[in-house]
Design an enzyme around this catalytic site. Structure first.
Site: not given
Length: 282
Positions: A50, A83
Site C-alpha cells: 500500500s 494498493d
C-alpha cells in the site's frame, strides 16, 4: 515460477466463481508468509504493497524489489500489486519496478474528476501491460476521507468502468478499513446487482472486518478479489507478543518474527480455503 499477472489470476477466478486472496505486505516476513500459505493451499495469491507501507519504508524500491523476488520464487502463481495509490508518480514507480497491477484511488474526488484521473492512469498502465483497479463508492475507515455508510450504485459503477476503462472495481458494500472486529454487515443483494451490472472483477476492500462465513458468501454473490490486511497484522502481532512473553530475555528477532511468519502462513492458507481460492493456474 515466473511472476504471474494479476489480470489472468483474477480472470480465472471470476470464471470459476472463486475468490482470490490479496494480502498486504509490510515487512519481508509478510511476503514470505503469504506465499508459504498460498503454496500450502495450492492457490494463486496477490501480494499487495500500500501507499501507507511505502511511506513507512520511505520508498517503494526496497520493499517492492524484495516482494517481487519472493513472488518469482513461489511454487504457485503470485502477482504483485500496488494498493491504494493516490500518487501518479508512485504508480509510475510500481510499473517501472515490474508490478503486475496497481490500484489507483481517486474516490475522494468528484465522479467526473475520478473518471478523468483514473482514465489517464489506465492509459499509462495499459501501455506497459499493467492491470488497473479503481474505486467507486467510498469504503469507510481511510483516515476520515472515506465516509462510512456510502454504497456503490450499480448503474454508476457500470458507467464508470466504461468511461475509465479499468480492469477491476473496488466497491462499497458495507466494509470499512482497519476494523478491529469481524462483524461488518455486507449487503449481499447489492453485491449481486453489482456483479450483474459490472463487466470486470469486483474487489472487496476492508475484508478484515468480515466473518469467515460472510467472506465465502461474498465470493458466492460475485466478489473476486478480496483484500485482507489488518486481520493478518493482528495474527502477526499476537504471535510476536506470545513469543516475547514466553521469554523475557529474548533479543534475537528471528526467534519472535519466525513464529509470527509461521502463524500468518497458516492463517493465509486457511483464509484461501474460506475464499474458495481454487481457481486453476492462469
Amino acid at each position: 515460477m515466473p511472476l504471474s499477472g494479476t489480470g489472468p489470476i483474477a480472470a480465472a477466478a471470476a470464471e470459476a466463481a472463486c475468490g482470490v486472496g490479496a494480502f498486504n505486505v509490510i515487512q519481508l516476513e509478510h511476503a514470505q508468509a503469504i506465499v508459504a500459505g498460498a503454496e500450502a493451499a495450492g492457490a494463486p495469491v496477490i501480494l499487495q504493497i500500500s501507499e501507507n507501507a511505502v511511506r513507512y519504508h520511505g520508498a517503494l524500491g526496497p520493499i517492492g524489489a524484495a516482494t517481487l523476488a519472493v513472488a518469482r520464487a513461489a511454487r504457485v502463481p503470485v502477482a504483485v500489486h500496488l494498493d491504494h495509490a493516490t500518487s501518479v508518480e508512485l504508480v509510475d514507480r510500481a510499473v517501472e519496478l515490474g508490478f503486475t497491477s496497481v490500484m489507483f484511488d481517486a474516490s475522494a474526488l468528484s465522479y467526473a474528476e475520478n473518471v478523468r484521473a483514473t482514465a489517464e492512469v489506465v492509459r499509462r498502465c495499459h501501455a506497459a501491460g499493467v492491470w488497473v483497479e479503481a474505486e467507486l463508492g467510498e469504503v469507510g475507515g481511510k483516515d476520515g476521507v472515506h465516509a462510512p455508510g456510502v454504497r456503490t450504485d450499480p448503474a454508476e459503477a457500470a458507467a464508470f468502468v466504461a468511461a475509465a476503462g479499468v480492469d477491476a472495481l473496488a466497491v462499497a458494500v458495507g466494509t470499512s478499513h482497519a476494523m478491529p472486529t469481524r462483524d461488518a454487515a455486507l449487503d449481499f443483494e447489492l453485491i449481486g446487482r453489482l456483479r450483474r451490472a459490472v463487466p470486470v472483477p469486483l474487489v472487496l476492500h476492508g475484508s478484515s472486518g468480515v466473518a469467515d462465513g460472510d467472506l465465502t458468501a461474498a465470493v458466492e454473490a460475485g466478489m473476486t478479489k478480496v483484500n485482507i490486511a489488518t486481520h493478518l497484522n493482528r495474527v502477526f502481532s499476537t504471535a510476536v507478543r506470545r513469543a516475547l512473553a514466553d521469554d523475557a530475555r529474548l533479543v534475537d528477532t528471528r526467534r519472535y518474527l519466525g513464529p509470527a511468519r509461521a502463524a500468518v502462513a497458516a492463517e493465509v492458507a486457511r483464509l484461501l480455503g474460506v475464499l474458495k481460492a481454487t481457481a486453476p493456474a492462469p
